[in-house]
Design a protein around this motif. Structure first.
Motif, mmCIF file in Angstrom:
data_model
loop_
_atom_site.group_PDB
_atom_site.id
_atom_site.type_symbol
_atom_site.label_atom_id
_atom_site.label_comp_id
_atom_site.label_asym_id
_atom_site.label_seq_id
_atom_site.Cartn_x
_atom_site.Cartn_y
_atom_site.Cartn_z
ATOM 1 N N ILE A 53 0.959 -1.309 0.002
ATOM 2 C CA ILE A 53 -0.039 0.018 -0.142
ATOM 3 C C ILE A 53 0.738 1.386 -0.010
ATOM 4 C CG2 ILE A 53 -1.697 1.227 1.287
ATOM 5 C CD1 ILE A 53 -2.810 -1.377 2.476
ATOM 6 N N VAL A 54 0.514 2.197 -0.961
ATOM 7 C CA VAL A 54 1.148 3.484 -0.883
ATOM 8 C C VAL A 54 0.382 4.572 -0.829
ATOM 9 C CG1 VAL A 54 2.638 5.015 -2.576
ATOM 10 C CG2 VAL A 54 2.642 2.494 -2.736
ATOM 11 N N ASP A 55 0.630 5.485 0.108
ATOM 12 C CA ASP A 55 -0.018 6.707 0.451
ATOM 13 C C ASP A 55 0.428 7.673 -0.661
ATOM 14 O OD1 ASP A 55 -1.607 8.453 2.409
ATOM 15 O OD2 ASP A 55 -0.058 9.574 2.086
ATOM 16 N N ILE A 56 -0.785 8.330 -1.115
ATOM 17 C CA ILE A 56 -0.353 9.170 -2.396
ATOM 18 C C ILE A 56 -1.213 10.485 -1.881
ATOM 19 C CG2 ILE A 56 -0.943 9.775 -4.721
ATOM 20 C CD1 ILE A 56 -1.375 6.745 -5.046
ATOM 21 N N GLN A 57 -0.185 11.543 -2.001
ATOM 22 C CA GLN A 57 -0.910 13.134 -1.787
ATOM 23 C C GLN A 57 -0.677 14.065 -2.978
ATOM 24 O OE1 GLN A 57 -0.268 15.243 1.943
ATOM 25 N NE2 GLN A 57 0.766 13.158 2.602
ATOM 26 N N LEU A 58 -1.715 14.702 -3.502
ATOM 27 C CA LEU A 58 -1.467 15.233 -4.520
ATOM 28 C C LEU A 58 -1.434 16.651 -4.271
ATOM 29 C CD1 LEU A 58 -4.248 13.894 -7.350
ATOM 30 C CD2 LEU A 58 -1.925 13.205 -6.822
ATOM 31 N N PRO A 59 -0.336 17.365 -4.828
ATOM 32 C CA PRO A 59 0.085 18.802 -4.474
ATOM 33 C C PRO A 59 -1.097 19.741 -5.271
ATOM 34 C CG PRO A 59 1.758 18.021 -5.911
ATOM 35 C CD PRO A 59 0.767 16.532 -5.599
ATOM 36 N N SER A 60 -1.160 20.894 -5.068
ATOM 37 C CA SER A 60 -2.399 21.637 -5.656
ATOM 38 C C SER A 60 -1.796 21.925 -7.136
ATOM 39 C CB SER A 60 -2.832 22.945 -4.889
ATOM 40 O OG SER A 60 -1.528 23.648 -4.803
ATOM 41 N N ALA A 61 -0.545 21.845 -7.218
ATOM 42 C CA ALA A 61 -0.055 22.247 -8.562
ATOM 43 C C ALA A 61 0.130 20.763 -9.741
ATOM 44 C CB ALA A 61 1.115 22.928 -8.608
ATOM 45 N N LYS A 68 3.091 13.170 -4.234
ATOM 46 C CA LYS A 68 3.834 12.569 -3.411
ATOM 47 C C LYS A 68 3.459 11.186 -2.698
ATOM 48 C CE LYS A 68 4.932 16.999 -0.828
ATOM 49 N NZ LYS A 68 3.877 17.945 -1.716
ATOM 50 N N MET A 69 4.664 10.263 -2.882
ATOM 51 C CA MET A 69 4.046 8.845 -2.506
ATOM 52 C C MET A 69 5.304 8.259 -1.512
ATOM 53 S SD MET A 69 3.201 7.385 -6.324
ATOM 54 C CE MET A 69 1.735 7.938 -7.265
ATOM 55 N N GLN A 70 4.595 7.428 -0.671
ATOM 56 C CA GLN A 70 5.213 6.800 0.348
ATOM 57 C C GLN A 70 4.803 5.419 0.810
ATOM 58 O OE1 GLN A 70 5.655 9.632 3.561
ATOM 59 N NE2 GLN A 70 6.932 8.535 4.741
ATOM 60 N N ASN A 84 10.484 4.420 7.242
ATOM 61 C CA ASN A 84 9.021 5.176 7.171
ATOM 62 C C ASN A 84 8.406 5.343 5.779
ATOM 63 O OD1 ASN A 84 10.626 6.984 5.599
ATOM 64 N ND2 ASN A 84 10.672 8.611 6.825
ATOM 65 N N GLY A 85 9.188 4.278 4.845
ATOM 66 C CA GLY A 85 8.536 4.127 3.719
ATOM 67 C C GLY A 85 8.775 5.200 2.450
ATOM 68 N N ALA A 86 9.742 6.098 2.662
ATOM 69 C CA ALA A 86 9.992 7.097 1.764
ATOM 70 C C ALA A 86 10.765 6.617 0.945
ATOM 71 C CB ALA A 86 10.950 8.144 2.573
ATOM 72 N N ILE A 87 10.616 7.073 -0.313
ATOM 73 C CA ILE A 87 10.833 6.360 -1.801
ATOM 74 C C ILE A 87 11.818 7.374 -2.417
ATOM 75 C CG2 ILE A 87 10.177 5.657 -3.862
ATOM 76 C CD1 ILE A 87 7.344 5.563 -2.667
ATOM 77 N N LEU A 107 3.136 2.080 -11.523
ATOM 78 C CA LEU A 107 4.045 1.208 -12.373
ATOM 79 C C LEU A 107 5.499 1.158 -12.254
ATOM 80 C CD1 LEU A 107 1.710 1.056 -15.656
ATOM 81 C CD2 LEU A 107 2.209 -0.581 -13.703
ATOM 82 N N SER A 108 5.783 2.576 -11.898
ATOM 83 C CA SER A 108 7.317 2.737 -11.992
ATOM 84 C C SER A 108 7.817 2.103 -10.553
ATOM 85 C CB SER A 108 7.745 4.151 -11.891
ATOM 86 O OG SER A 108 7.494 4.584 -13.331
ATOM 87 N N LEU A 109 6.904 2.296 -9.623
ATOM 88 C CA LEU A 109 7.281 1.744 -8.294
ATOM 89 C C LEU A 109 7.354 0.177 -8.143
ATOM 90 C CD1 LEU A 109 5.174 3.993 -5.618
ATOM 91 C CD2 LEU A 109 7.716 4.059 -6.262
ATOM 92 N N GLN A 110 6.516 -0.427 -9.229
ATOM 93 C CA GLN A 110 6.423 -1.812 -9.078
ATOM 94 C C GLN A 110 7.703 -2.166 -9.844
ATOM 95 O OE1 GLN A 110 3.415 -3.396 -11.843
ATOM 96 N NE2 GLN A 110 2.903 -5.064 -10.036
#
Lengths: 194, 110
Positions: A53-61, A68-70, A84-87, A107-110
């Motif tokens: 599982i990857v936490d995803i946050q989209l910046p407003s831009a 942001k993925m972790q 902490n799962g930082a990539i 897919l790149s993370l995979q």
């Protein structure tokens, strides 16, 4: 301002072939800037069979800035922090392009799980182990997949309890489990055999 | 085979003979007409790689497709909505790259 229509299009596209691609996304509670991605561990790697599982946050831009993925699921991998799962992945940093999408990023993370880059590490300890003692690295990575990335399967604790109930000491049972990547049957064979 | 051919020819001739007469009786004048035309961008692709909207639509910041939301080509021949590529180029100074091929971005000279 977040490009909402693009994000919605992306979600539809990911949904369309999530079975084939092995990656999927869920939005958290109707908030389009916060999502959870899941990645199937690639075949032929110590991550096989795991769901990460990857936490995803989209910046407003977004999409002019990378998502942001972790990793939320603990992973033993040179380019992912075991703490902490930082990539560490260039396309999530300076090599981001707005032509990339959440799907291509997952897919790149995979692909990163398949091909670690120990020379550009996020976790120095894991990278050192990868370079100096590859066998142990593989064992630990499998063990972590077994313990943290498998839903439904028996947790490592339960497996340990089972082996202890069979009469092995907790320490030897744990070592055997770790050496077999969490596979309880293989561990049992090892314990009985030697 | 030969027989069919002959017959067809005959039928054809009959219509031709009748045609001028019929046409005279149906004659009318056109009082009004309006033309319909369609346009499309010649972009060799369907959608803008930045906003993912169709090229024949407009970027998310615009309401009407057409001259107010034009396409822009790079020297590498990749096209984007002008507004989309400008946002990207401005966020990437001093050395912006094409979002598609990562070559240094230069606007194509017309």
């Amino acid at each position: 301002m977040l490009d909402v229509s693009r994000v919605q299009k992306e979600l539809v596209e990911i949904k369309r072939d999530e079975k084939l691609s092995g990656v999927s996304i869920e939005i958290s509670e109707g908030d389009l800037t916060r999502m959870r991605g899941t990645i199937g561990g690639p075949h032929g790697t110590p991550y096989e069979g795991g769901v990460f599982i990857v936490d995803i946050q989209l910046p407003s831009a977004y999409p002019f800035e990378p998502p942001k993925m972790q990793f939320v699921t603990k992973v033993w991998h040179p380019n992912i922090s075991s703490q902490n799962g930082a990539i560490c992945l260039d396309i999530l940093k300076d090599q981001w392009s707005p032509a990339l999408t959440l799907k291509t990023a997952l897919l790149s993370l995979q692909a990163l799980l398949s091909t670690p880059e120990p020379d550009d590490p996020q976790d120095a300890v894991v990278a050192q182990q990868y370079l100096r003692d590859y066998a142990t690295f593989m064992g630990t990575a499998r063990y972590w997949t077994e313990s943290f990335a498998k839903r439904g399967a028996l947790g490592i604790k339960e497996k340990l309890v089972k082996l202890v109930e069979m009469g092995f000491s907790e320490d030897t049972a744990r070592v055997a489990l770790e050496n077999c990547g969490g596979d309880e049957n293989a561990a049992l064979e090892k314990l009985c055999g030697g | 085979m030969h027989w069919i051919k002959k017959n067809t020819k005959k039928a054809h001739n009959t219509t031709e003979q009748n045609y001028p007469q019929q046409r005279r009786s149906d004659r009318h004048e056109k009082l009004k007409w309006h033309a319909v035309a369609s346009w499309t961008w010649d972009a060799h692709d369907d959608a803008c790689g930045i906003c993912r909207m169709a090229f024949d639509g407009c970027c998310p910041d615009c309401k009407m497709p057409g001259d107010d939301c034009p396409l822009m080509w790079g020297a590498c021949n990749h096209a984007f909505h002008l507004h989309c590529i400008l946002k990207w180029v401005n966020s990437q100074s001093p050395r912006p790259q094409c979002p598609m091929c990562r070559r240094d971005w230069k606007f194509r000279a017309e």
